[in-house]
Design a protein around this motif. Sequence first.
Motif, PDB file in Angstrom:
ATOM      1  N   UNK A 182     -12.376  22.449  -5.957  1.00  0.00           N
ATOM      2  CA  UNK A 182     -11.790  23.395  -5.040  1.00  0.00           C
ATOM      3  C   UNK A 182     -12.502  24.726  -5.167  1.00  0.00           C
ATOM      4  N   UNK A 183     -12.086  25.707  -4.372  1.00  0.00           N
ATOM      5  CA  UNK A 183     -12.697  27.025  -4.378  1.00  0.00           C
ATOM      6  C   UNK A 183     -11.600  28.051  -4.523  1.00  0.00           C
ATOM      7  N   UNK A 184     -11.847  29.077  -5.299  1.00  0.00           N
ATOM      8  CA  UNK A 184     -10.881  30.144  -5.457  1.00  0.00           C
ATOM      9  C   UNK A 184     -11.569  31.494  -5.290  1.00  0.00           C
ATOM     10  N   UNK A 185     -10.776  32.504  -5.077  1.00  0.00           N
ATOM     11  CA  UNK A 185     -11.291  33.864  -4.925  1.00  0.00           C
ATOM     12  C   UNK A 185     -10.716  34.712  -6.040  1.00  0.00           C
ATOM     13  N   UNK A 186     -11.535  35.547  -6.620  1.00  0.00           N
ATOM     14  CA  UNK A 186     -11.060  36.453  -7.659  1.00  0.00           C
ATOM     15  C   UNK A 186     -11.699  37.816  -7.452  1.00  0.00           C
TER      16      UNK A 186
END
Length: 758
Positions: A3-7
Motif C-alpha cells: 500500500x501507499x501512505x503519506x507522511x
Amino acid sequence: MTGVRRSFLPWYRTGYAAALTGPPPAGSGRAPVPAGVRLRDDGGRGRVAVPMVLAGPGDVVGIDPREVGRLEPYDGCPDAEPSYFPYVEFASPDLPWRFTPDGVRSAPLPGGQATREWVRPWLALVVVPAERATLTVAESGGTPVLRCPGAELPDPGEVWAWAHVQVTHDVGDPVTAGAAVARLICPRRLAGGVRYLACVVPAYAAGRDAVVPGPDADPLAPAWGGDGDVSLPAYVQWTFTTGPGGSFESLVRRLRPRRLPSTSGSRPLAVGAPGWGARAGSADAEAGMQGALRPVGVNEPPMADDVLAESLRTAVSRSGPGVELRPPLYGQDYQHGRSALAPSGQGWLDTLNTDPRRRVAAGLAAWAVAVNQEELVDTAWSQLATSRPRPTSPPPDRITDSPTGHITGSMSSRMSGPAAPTAGPDPALAAAVAGSLADRHGIPVTTTPPASEGFAPYYPGPAYALLRGIAPEWILPAVGDLPLDTVALAETNQAFVESFLVGLNHALARELQWRRYPVRADGTFFDVFWGGASAHRLPALAGWNADDALGSHSGPGDQIVLVLRGALLRRFPTATIYLSRTAASTEELLLPAFSGRIGPDTTFLGFPLTTAAATEPPPAGTTPWTVIIQESVSHTRFGLDDPPTEPVDQPIPAPADPPADPVNPPVPNPADDQVSAEPPQSWQDLDWSHPHLADRTHVPMAGPLAGVTLPAARGSAATATWALDAAQTAVAVQQPAFRVRIPLALWLTPPPEPEQPS
C-alpha cells in the motif's frame, strides 16, 4: 508493496546544510562549515583548514520557475474556497531550508511536557488582499517587489510552523526523500468574494536587503515586523479570488432532510369550463395535477367526474361532413390512425385523452414543439439528408425565425445524433423527398406518404429539457416553496412522463407534415424523458397494446429521486452522490441513473431503485439503503472549519466512515455541529470560533492550544501536538474529504401520528 501512505516531515536538509548545528556568527548571513584539505606529500603537516561558508538568503534574488509545483488555489482562480489555506509546493524537498544559515533550534513547550525543535525556513508564503498591496518590477527587470502593510502578514517568528515536507512512500518501507515535495502554507483566514495576491518572500532580512536595500539591519532578523508598510522581494507570485463563504462541509451541514409536503407535488387545474363542447359536473370543478416528479407515496386521486371524462371523449371523437375543428386526439397515429375513441374504453389512449391532467401534460409537449419548431425541423431535415436516398437539393428554407431561441440544456447538444433507420421502402421515400423538394421550386407536390411509410427522425436527448425550457414548474410543482438547504426525496410520475412523450411525438409529426416533410407519422421520434447513460427508453409507440395502462411502459415502476435545493451543488458540482448499503462487509453502490436541474439552485438525481423496492425490509445481514454525499478532492488541503451554525430542529446525520484510500486516507469529520464552549475533542473539531483564534487574521502557534495533544480526528489513533513542529501542524490542520450518510428511512418511514389531546 502493500500500500501507499503519506507522511509529513518538519524539515528536510541535505549536504553541508544538514550538518549545521547553531547560528552563524553575529552580523553574518552565511553559515561557516568546517572544511580542509589533506595533501599527499604534506611534509607531516596533516590536514589543512580551509575557510568556507555556505550561501545564505542574502545570496538569492529569485527562484527557478521549474522548482514551483502546485499553486493552491491556482493562478487566476475565480472562486477559491475561503475555508482553506493557500499554499505552494516545490519540487526539491529541501528548498525552503537550503539557504537557512541556522541549525536546529529547540525550546520547551508550555507546561514542560515536550520540547519543540525546528529549523527556520528562509522562505515564507504571504497572502494579502490585492486592494491593500502593490507589486512592482524595476524598469530593468529583476525580482518583483511586494509592498503592503506589515499588519497584513503573519507572525515572522512562526513561519517555521508552516513549512513542511510531504513524503509518499510504500507502507513498511523507510521514509526517503524520493517522491517528496516541500510545501509553504499561509495560515490566513480568507474572506469570501475578495481578490488576493499570494507571494513567496524571504523570511530573513538578508534576503530582503539583497533586492530591496535599506538601513543596515541584522541579516538574521525577520524580513518584516512592526507597524507601517513593508517591501519584500516576491520570488513567486500569483492571484486568486475567493468565492462565496462556506466550505463543502459547512454547506453539507446546512442541509436538512425534509419531506416534501403532499401538496408540493401538485397544482390545481380549473376544469369546470373546458370548452370545445365539453363540460364538467360543476362549473367550479378542480383537479389536482402532479408533475414529472411527485412526493414519495403520494398519488393523484382518480378522476371522479364521469361527466367531464365522457364529454371529452365526445369532443375528441366528433366527426361529420365538412371541416370541423376539434381538440387533438393525442396518440391516434399509434393506434392505426383512429379518429374516435370507443365508448367506455379504458386503455392508454382513452386515459390520455379523457383525463384532463394527462391532456395538459400532452399539451405542454405540443407547446414545447411550437416553441422549438425551427430547431426540431432543421434537425429532421439534416437527418433525412444523411439517410438513404440522399436528396439532390437542400432542404426547404425556414419560413420564419424561431420565436424563442435555441433549445437549452443537453437537448441542444445531443439533438444531432445518428439518423434513425429508414422506415418504409426506399422508392416511396425517394418519391416523397423529391416531391417535397420540388414543391419549393414550383413543381406540383407529391402526396405525403401514409403513416406506415416515410422517414422518422430521432432525437436522443432527454425530453425533460424541453419541458424545463417552457414550464420548469411542471417538473416538480411548487419546488420553489422548499426552504433553501433542503434535501428531499421524490419519485418519478410515469403517467405524466408517458403523456408528455406521446404529446411530443404527436405534435412533432403534425408539424413535420405541415412542413411537407415525408414523415412516418407513427414513428417514435422521442423515446426518453430523463436521459442518462442507463436511461430507460420507451418501446415504439406504434407497438403499444390498446389495453395497456398509461404509465406502464416507462420501466419497472416509479423510481426514487433525490432533490437538493441550495448552494451545495452549485458551488461544488463535482460532488459524488450515490446510494449505499452493506452486506457481509461488502458495500453495494447505486449511482444515479439520471440527473438534472430545476432553476439555478435545485438539482435532482434519479436512482435505479423503485419506491416499492426501497421500502422493503433489507435481506438478513444487509444494512438499509443510505444516501451518501461525498466531496470530490484530488489534492491535499489545509484549513480550519467555519464557525458552527446555530442548532436547528433537524440536524443532519453523522458523517460517514470514509472510503478506503491508501494514498490519501480521509479522516471522518465530527458529527456535532452545535455551538459549544467545550474544548475540541479532536483537531478536526477546531474551528475559527475557538478562543485561541478569536479576532486573528492568521493562525497563531502561541496561545491556549500550545502544547495540547489531540487525536487527528475522533476515533483516530494518530495524534498531533500543537506548536511542537511543522509536521504536527500539518496533521492538525489537514482537511480530508467530507462525507455524510443519510438513511433513506428518514423519508420512506411514515411520519409519526400527531398526539391526540387527552
